[in-house]
Design an enzyme around this catalytic site. Structure first.
Site, PDB file in Angstrom:
ATOM      1  CB  ALA A  68      -0.899  -0.017   1.225  1.00 18.98           C
ATOM      2  N   GLY A 111       0.653  -5.094   0.995  1.00 18.51           N
ATOM      3  CA  GLY A 111      -0.510  -5.160   0.111  1.00 18.51           C
ATOM      4  C   GLY A 111      -0.191  -5.831  -1.222  1.00 18.51           C
ATOM      5  CD  GLU A 114      -2.454  -7.609   2.920  1.00 17.50           C
ATOM      6  OE1 GLU A 114      -2.301  -6.429   2.554  1.00 17.50           O
ATOM      7  OE2 GLU A 114      -2.968  -7.919   4.011  1.00 17.50           O
ATOM      8  CD  GLU A 134       1.622  -5.458   5.740  1.00 15.24           C
ATOM      9  OE1 GLU A 134       2.408  -6.378   6.084  1.00 15.24           O
ATOM     10  OE2 GLU A 134       0.874  -5.544   4.756  1.00 15.24           O
TER      11      GLU A 134
HETATM   12  C1  HXC Z   1       5.056   4.413  -1.157  1.00 14.63           C
HETATM   13  C2  HXC Z   1       7.016   3.474  -1.868  1.00 14.63           C
HETATM   14  C3  HXC Z   1       6.643   2.216  -1.326  1.00 14.63           C
HETATM   15  C4  HXC Z   1       5.372   2.128  -0.679  1.00 14.63           C
HETATM   16  C5  HXC Z   1       8.591   2.004  -2.226  1.00 14.63           C
HETATM   17  N1  HXC Z   1       8.220   3.290  -2.422  1.00 14.63           N
HETATM   18  N2  HXC Z   1       7.638   1.340  -1.563  1.00 14.63           N
HETATM   19  N3  HXC Z   1       6.221   4.531  -1.778  1.00 14.63           N
HETATM   20  N4  HXC Z   1       4.628   3.245  -0.626  1.00 14.63           N
HETATM   21  N5  HXC Z   1       4.931   0.996  -0.171  1.00 14.63           N
HETATM   22  C6  HXC Z   1       8.976   4.353  -3.088  1.00 14.63           C
HETATM   23  C7  HXC Z   1      10.130   4.831  -2.239  1.00 14.63           C
HETATM   24  O1  HXC Z   1       9.674   5.760  -1.278  1.00 14.63           O
HETATM   25  C8  HXC Z   1      11.005   5.460  -3.280  1.00 14.63           C
HETATM   26  O2  HXC Z   1      10.458   6.704  -3.620  1.00 14.63           O
HETATM   27  C9  HXC Z   1      10.825   4.535  -4.485  1.00 14.63           C
HETATM   28  O3  HXC Z   1       9.590   3.841  -4.262  1.00 14.63           O
HETATM   29  C10 HXC Z   1      11.930   3.510  -4.604  1.00 14.63           C
HETATM   30  O4  HXC Z   1      12.017   2.825  -3.357  1.00 14.63           O
HETATM   31  P1  HXC Z   1      13.414   2.609  -2.571  1.00 14.63           P
HETATM   32  O5  HXC Z   1      13.055   2.340  -1.172  1.00 14.63           O
HETATM   33  O6  HXC Z   1      14.338   3.731  -2.849  1.00 14.63           O
HETATM   34  O7  HXC Z   1      13.960   1.281  -3.303  1.00 14.63           O
HETATM   35  P2  HXC Z   1      14.934   0.181  -2.701  1.00 14.63           P
HETATM   36  O8  HXC Z   1      16.002   0.802  -1.870  1.00 14.63           O
HETATM   37  O9  HXC Z   1      15.322  -0.666  -3.867  1.00 14.63           O
HETATM   38  O10 HXC Z   1      14.028  -0.691  -1.690  1.00 14.63           O
HETATM   39  C11 HXC Z   1      12.940  -1.440  -2.176  1.00 14.63           C
HETATM   40  C12 HXC Z   1      12.026  -1.854  -0.995  1.00 14.63           C
HETATM   41  C13 HXC Z   1      11.635  -0.623  -0.173  1.00 14.63           C
HETATM   42  C14 HXC Z   1      12.753  -2.888  -0.112  1.00 14.63           C
HETATM   43  C15 HXC Z   1      10.783  -2.542  -1.622  1.00 14.63           C
HETATM   44  O11 HXC Z   1      11.128   0.376  -1.083  1.00 14.63           O
HETATM   45  C16 HXC Z   1      10.582  -0.882   0.858  1.00 14.63           C
HETATM   46  O12 HXC Z   1      10.855  -1.432   1.901  1.00 14.63           O
HETATM   47  N6  HXC Z   1       9.334  -0.422   0.602  1.00 14.63           N
HETATM   48  C17 HXC Z   1       8.262  -0.482   1.543  1.00 14.63           C
HETATM   49  C18 HXC Z   1       7.738  -1.881   1.662  1.00 14.63           C
HETATM   50  C19 HXC Z   1       6.611  -1.925   2.674  1.00 14.63           C
HETATM   51  O13 HXC Z   1       6.774  -1.615   3.845  1.00 14.63           O
HETATM   52  N7  HXC Z   1       5.418  -2.342   2.200  1.00 14.63           N
HETATM   53  C20 HXC Z   1       4.280  -2.470   3.053  1.00 14.63           C
HETATM   54  C21 HXC Z   1       3.502  -1.220   3.002  1.00 14.63           C
HETATM   55  S1  HXC Z   1       2.183  -1.216   4.150  1.00 14.63           S
HETATM   56  P3  HXC Z   1      11.371   8.027  -3.691  1.00 14.63           P
HETATM   57  O14 HXC Z   1      10.350   9.123  -3.885  1.00 14.63           O
HETATM   58  O15 HXC Z   1      12.120   8.099  -2.410  1.00 14.63           O
HETATM   59  O16 HXC Z   1      12.242   7.792  -4.884  1.00 14.63           O
HETATM   60  C22 HXC Z   1       1.009  -2.113   3.410  1.00 14.63           C
HETATM   61  C23 HXC Z   1      -0.232  -2.210   4.190  1.00 14.63           C
HETATM   62  C24 HXC Z   1      -1.199  -3.081   3.544  1.00 14.63           C
HETATM   63  O17 HXC Z   1       1.129  -2.611   2.339  1.00 14.63           O
HETATM   64  C25 HXC Z   1      -2.455  -2.981   4.264  1.00 14.63           C
HETATM   65  C26 HXC Z   1      -3.599  -3.436   3.482  1.00 14.63           C
HETATM   66  C27 HXC Z   1      -3.513  -3.262   2.051  1.00 14.63           C
END
Ligand code: HXC
Length: 260
Positions: A68, A111, A114, A134
């Site tokens: 998400a 997400g 999911e 999460e």
């Molecule tokens: C918003 C995101 C994002 C996310 C990545 N980006 N994941 N933006 N929401 N979930 C953005 C980053 O901010 C960054 O933007 C760009 O994408 C590239 O990401 P990086 O982090 O620079 O890439 P990298 O170093 O290669 O790392 C990849 C990664 C990391 C390991 C996947 O991005 C990460 O940990 N992302 C979050 C994963 C996460 O926590 N997902 C769960 C979300 S909560 P900029 O602008 O800085 O370039 C969820 C809740 C679900 O899903 C609930 C019900 C649906």
């Protein structure tokens, strides 16, 4: 229709497989509200298209979807979630009656994992990574992660993934039964389309009934599920395609299904 965050195409023999590519590369396909609204709409359009027999959802080589949209959620309050029943529309995927195949290359996190698990079949590229991270950002899975993951891989593995937030590899996902098979990344989407084409050789109505029967196993007790299955099995005897399938077998020829 044209989309801001998706590419939609028809592939396979006579365009029988709908291909939806999540296309928000700068955010690793983070699943914002607008993206999910488009995804639901594209899936509904393909579901209603009589030439389409199966649907493949994929992302990029780097990310199926990184979850998400955290930037969208950062300042959100409980009351904002409550007012709009935040993420309620995410289960739109589960309402699609045609088979939906996820082709996961790269990250399927939160997400994203999911969404993959809402699909009927998941195929993974060798470099795919799955996780429910999460917990690391102070929340928990909110679109079925704690439920579908547990059913897919069992309690101990699901607990470990949800409580640590650590990712698993494609190989682990395959060993644990989260995915059906793994493929070289550049072959993955073609393999998913091939699978869709294989399903497309069958009657579309019978395929939809079969999908409904398998999915009922997640909702019903064994007794109720077996009873429901039996009724659906009986119901196939009301279809021309049931008669055609059996007659073709007896006559040693290929069936000519009409989806009736
Ligand atoms: C918003 C995101 C994002 C996310 C990545 N980006 N994941 N933006 N929401 N979930 C953005 C980053 O901010 C960054 O933007 C760009 O994408 C590239 O990401 P990086 O982090 O620079 O890439 P990298 O170093 O290669 O790392 C990849 C990664 C990391 C390991 C996947 O991005 C990460 O940990 N992302 C979050 C994963 C996460 O926590 N997902 C769960 C979300 S909560 P900029 O602008 O800085 O370039 C969820 C809740 C679900 O899903 C609930 C019900 C649906």
């Amino acid at each position: 229709p044209s989309y801001d965050y998706l590419l939609v195409d028809k592939r396979g023999e006579s365009g029988c497989v709908g291909l939806v590519t999540l296309n928000r590369p700068k955010a690793l396909n983070a699943l914002s509200d607008p993206l999910m609204i488009e995804l639901n709409s594209a899936l509904q359009t393909l579901d209603a298209d009589p030439t389409v027999a199966a649907i493949v959802i994929t992302g990029s080589d780097k990310a199926f979807a990184a979850g998400a949209d955290i930037k969208q959620m950062e300042d959100q309050q409980f009351v904002d979630c409550l007012k709009v029943n935040f993420l309620d529309h995410w289960n739109g995927i589960t309402k699609i009656r045609k088979p939906v195949i996820a082709a996961v290359n790269g990250y399927a996190l939160g997400g994203g994992c999911e969404v993959a698990m809402m699909c009927d079949i998941v195929l993974a590229g060798e470099k795919a990574k799955f996780g429910q991270p999460e917990i690391i950002i102070g929340t928990i899975p909110g679109s079925g992660g704690t439920q579908r993951l547990t059913k897919a891989v069992g309690k101990s593995r699901a607990m470990q993934m949800c409580l640590t937030g650590d990712m698993i590899t494609a190989q682990q996902a395959n060993d644990w039964g989260l995915v059906s098979s793994i493929h070289p990344p550049d072959k993955l989407v073609d393999e998913a389309i091939k699978l869709g084409e294989r399903i497309a050789t069958h009657s579309k109505v019978v395929v939809a009934v079969c999908k409904e029967a398998v999915n009922s196993s997640f909702e019903l007790s064994l007794g109720e599920g077996v009873k429901f299955e039996k009724r659906l099995f009986h119901a196939t005897f009301a279809l021309n395609d049931r008669k055609e399938g059996m007659t073709a077998f007896v006559q040693k020829r290929k069936p000519n299904f009409t989806d009736t």
